[in-house]
Design a protein around this motif. Structure first.
Motif, PDB file in Angstrom:
ATOM      1  N   TRP A  73     -19.035  76.568  95.662  1.00 41.12           N
ATOM      2  CA  TRP A  73     -20.477  76.787  95.771  1.00 41.12           C
ATOM      3  C   TRP A  73     -20.766  77.597  97.023  1.00 41.12           C
ATOM      4  CZ3 TRP A  73     -23.184  74.938 100.017  1.00 41.12           C
ATOM      5  CH2 TRP A  73     -22.500  74.012 100.816  1.00 41.12           C
ATOM      6  N   GLN A  74     -21.927  78.241  97.024  1.00 43.04           N
ATOM      7  CA  GLN A  74     -22.373  79.011  98.170  1.00 43.04           C
ATOM      8  C   GLN A  74     -23.893  79.001  98.215  1.00 43.04           C
ATOM      9  OE1 GLN A  74     -20.859  82.956  97.065  1.00 43.04           O
ATOM     10  NE2 GLN A  74     -22.940  83.597  96.520  1.00 43.04           N
ATOM     11  N   LEU A  75     -24.430  79.186  99.425  1.00 40.66           N
ATOM     12  CA  LEU A  75     -25.877  79.298  99.618  1.00 40.66           C
ATOM     13  C   LEU A  75     -26.302  80.730  99.870  1.00 40.66           C
ATOM     14  CD1 LEU A  75     -26.628  76.164 101.846  1.00 40.66           C
ATOM     15  CD2 LEU A  75     -27.072  76.472  99.402  1.00 40.66           C
ATOM     16  N   LEU A  76     -25.428  81.535 100.494  1.00 38.35           N
ATOM     17  CA  LEU A  76     -25.753  82.913 100.834  1.00 38.35           C
ATOM     18  C   LEU A  76     -24.707  83.842 100.238  1.00 38.35           C
ATOM     19  CD1 LEU A  76     -26.731  82.415 104.595  1.00 38.35           C
ATOM     20  CD2 LEU A  76     -28.288  82.666 102.634  1.00 38.35           C
ATOM     21  N   PRO A  79     -27.788  81.417  96.111  1.00 38.78           N
ATOM     22  CA  PRO A  79     -27.160  80.161  95.698  1.00 38.78           C
ATOM     23  C   PRO A  79     -26.338  80.369  94.419  1.00 38.78           C
ATOM     24  CG  PRO A  79     -29.476  79.830  96.238  1.00 38.78           C
ATOM     25  CD  PRO A  79     -29.257  81.299  96.216  1.00 38.78           C
ATOM     26  N   LYS A  80     -25.132  79.818  94.418  1.00 40.93           N
ATOM     27  CA  LYS A  80     -24.234  80.031  93.288  1.00 40.93           C
ATOM     28  C   LYS A  80     -23.233  78.891  93.206  1.00 40.93           C
ATOM     29  CE  LYS A  80     -20.779  83.376  91.601  1.00 40.93           C
ATOM     30  NZ  LYS A  80     -20.105  84.672  91.908  1.00 40.93           N
ATOM     31  N   TYR A 102     -26.377  80.258  88.609  1.00 41.62           N
ATOM     32  CA  TYR A 102     -27.268  80.712  89.678  1.00 41.62           C
ATOM     33  C   TYR A 102     -28.566  79.908  89.579  1.00 41.62           C
ATOM     34  CZ  TYR A 102     -24.089  84.709  89.984  1.00 41.62           C
ATOM     35  OH  TYR A 102     -22.977  85.505  90.119  1.00 41.62           O
ATOM     36  N   VAL A 105     -33.963  78.368  93.409  1.00 42.89           N
ATOM     37  CA  VAL A 105     -34.283  77.609  94.625  1.00 42.89           C
ATOM     38  C   VAL A 105     -35.701  77.057  94.551  1.00 42.89           C
ATOM     39  CG1 VAL A 105     -34.532  77.738  97.125  1.00 42.89           C
ATOM     40  CG2 VAL A 105     -32.678  78.983  95.986  1.00 42.89           C
TER      41      VAL A 105
END
Length: 448
Positions: A73-76, A79-80, A102, A105
C-alpha cells in the motif's frame, strides 16, 4: 553616519540568533516527525502479515478459502493498494495475478468505501466458481461491508482489465481486455472491450457500449474489419414488485448484423468453427432477473441470418453420403446458407440451437436442424445430391473436435431403388422409406 553604523551593527548582531532559533526549531520538529514515522513503521505490520490478514477477511466474507500472496500500500503520490497472487476456491480455480485498488480519499473521510479505479491484471474466472460464490454469499452480503460497498451510489468509477480469461461451463476459454466507466448504480457509461485472440486481417473484434442521455438505454457496436453489428439495448427496472413472480430487471435489445465473420465470432465466444462465412441479419435479445448476475445468466437471443461465402470446414457432405458415413474428411463449400440461431444462457452453460437450416451449392442442397451445448453437437439433415440421391438423411453427433457423421445404408439403398422404380419423384420417396426401414431393422435384434 554613526547612527546608521550603530543601527547596522545592532541588526547584524541579532541575525545569527534569529537564524539559530529557526534552525533549532526546524531540527526539533524534523526530529519529532522522524521519531513518529519510525514508531509508525515499527508499529505497522509487514506486507506478508497484511496479506495474511486480507486473506482471512476475504475468506470470511466469501465463505470460500482465499489466498493472497502479497499486499502493498501507499499514500503518495495517490492512495493505492496492491494485492498479488490471489486465488479463491478449494482448488484455487479462480485466480488473479495482480489487483490494483485506488480508493477515494473523500469517500473514506465520510466513512464510505469507494474506488476511483480498479485494475485487474491477468485473471482466470471459471463461470462455475463465480456462480457458486454469488449463490453462497447472497445472504452474507446483506449485512456485510461488501453490501455497503455494492449499494453505494457510485462504488466504482473505472474498471480496467487485461489478460482476463473467462471459462464458461462446457465451453472453451474466452479472453478479454478493456475498460468500463460507470455511472451511479453500476450503470456503464462507456465500455470498450476487445477479444485479443480473435483477429482477421489485423483487425480485432471489439465491442463499444455508450449510454444514451443518462437514460436506461445504450448504443451497442460490435465490429471487426468491414463487418459490424449495431443497435440499442434498453433496461427496465421495476422498483416495487407487485407480483412475487415478477423480476425487477428486464433487458431488451434489437440489433442488425452486416457481414460479420462467423468463424471469428465463434472463436471469440469460445465456440468451434463449424461454419465460416459472412453473416447478415437481425437479432433480438432479452433477459430478466432479480439482479445483474441473474440477468446475465438468463440472456436469450434469436437471429435470422443469411451467411454469404459460407462453408462447412469440418466435413464433406458429399463424401459422407457416398461412403455411408465412413469418409467425410474435407470441406463443404456452399453458395448460400440461411439459418435461425437461438442462444440461451443457463446456470450450467449456453445452449445454441440451429433451426430452419437451408444450404445450397452446385453439388447439393440440404435442410435440417442442430443443437450445440458445450462441446457436444447433435444435428439431423436431409440432403439432396445433384447426382441423383434425393432426401438422404444425414446425422452429425459427438464432440466438436471429433464430429461423427452417419448415413443409414438403407436410406441410400432406398434412394437408388426409388430412382429406378419411380424416376424423378421416386428417389426422395425411396430414400425416406429406406431410412424408416433401416431404423426398424436396426431396432430388431439380429437372429443367430
Amino acid at each position: 553616519m554613526r547612527l546608521c553604523s550603530g543601527a547596522m551593527t545592532k541588526n547584524n548582531s541579532l541575525k545569527p540568533s534569529r537564524l539559530w532559533l529557526i534552525v533549532s526549531s526546524f531540527a526539533a520538529v524534523l526530529g519529532a516527525l522522524l521519531l513518529v514515522w519510525a514508531a509508525l513503521i515499527a508499529w505497522l505490520p509487514s506486507n506478508l502479515v497484511l496479506a495474511e490478514r486480507a486473506a482471512r477477511e476475504l475468506t470470511s466474507a466469501l465463505s470460500a478459502p482465499v489466498k493472497v500472496g502479497n499486499l502493498q500500500w501507499q499514500l503518495l503520490p495517490v492512495p493505492k493498494v496492491v494485492l498479488q497472487e490471489i486465488s479463491v476456491g478449494a482448488l484455487a480455480s479462480l485466480r488473479i495475478n495482480r489487483l490494483n485498488l485506488y480508493p477515494s480519499v473523500l469517500a473514506a473521510l465520510q466513512g464510505q468505501l469507494e474506488f476511483k479505479r480498479v485494475e485487474v491484471e491477468g485473471s482466470v474466472l471459471p463461470q462455475k466458481t463465480v456462480h457458486r460464490l454469488i449463490n453462497l454469499n447472497k445472504k452474507v452480503y446483506a449485512s456485510s461491508l461488501a453490501a455497503n460497498w455494492l449499494s453505494a451510489d457510485k462504488p466504482l468509477t473505472r474498471l480496467v482489465f487485461s489478460d482476463l480469461t473467462w471459462i464458461p461451463q462446457g465451453g472453451l476459454a474466452m479472453h478479454y481486455a478493456g475498460q468500463v466507466d460507470f455511472d451511479n448504480n453500476w450503470r456503464p457509461r462507456l465500455a470498450d472491450i476487445s477479444w485479443p485472440e480473435s483477429t482477421i486481417n489485423g483487425e480485432t473484434l471489439r465491442l463499444n457500449l455508450t449510454r444514451l442521455e443518462q437514460q436506461e438505454r445504450w448504443k451497442l457496436m460490435l465490429s471487426q474489419g468491414s463487418g459490424s453489428t449495431q443497435g440499442e439495448i434498453s433496461l427496465k427496472t421495476t422498483a416495487n414488485v407487485a407480483k412475487p413472480n415478477d423480476l425487477p430487471f428486464q433487458l431488451q435489445a434489437s440489433l442488425q448484423s452486416r457481414d460479420m465473420d462467423v468463424a471469428g465470432l465463434l472463436k471469440a465466444f469460445g465456440r468451434p468453427g463449424i461454419v465460416s462465412g459472412k453473416a447478415s441479419g437481425p437479432t433480438t435479445m432479452s433477459a430478466s432477473g432479480a439482479d445483474l448476475a441473474e440477468l446475465s445468466s438468463s440472456l436469450h437471443s434469436h437471429s435470422e441470418l443469411i451467411i454469404n461465402q459460407s462453408a462447412l470446414p469440418l466435413f464433406d457432405i458429399s463424401q459422407a453420403i457416398q461412403s455411408n458415413g465412413k469418409n467425410y474428411a474435407g470441406k463443404t463449400a456452399l453458395d448460400s446458407l440461411s439459418v435461425w440461431l437461438d442462444t440461451q444462457n443457463t446456470s450450467t452453460g449456453t445452449q445454441i440451437d440451429f433451426s430452419q437450416i437451408k444450404a445450397r451449392s452446385n453439388a447439393l442442397s440440404a435442410s435440417g436442424q442442430a443443437s450445440l451445448k458445450g462441446q457436444q453437437i447433435e444435428g439431423q439433415f436431409t440432403v439432396d445430391l445433384i447426382d441423383g440421391l434425393i432426401g438422404v438423411p444425414l446425422a452429425i453427433s459427438g464432440s466438436t473436435d471429433q464430429i461423427k457423421v452417419s448415413v443409414p445404408k438403407a436410406a441410400v439403398a432406398g434412394a437408388v431403388l426409388g430412382s429406378v422404380v419411380l424416376p424423378g419423384v421416386g428417389t426422395a420417396l425411396g430414400a425416406r422409406v429406406g431410412a424408416a426401414l433401416g431404423q426398424v431393422l436396426e431396432a430388431t435384434p439380429a437372429k443367430p
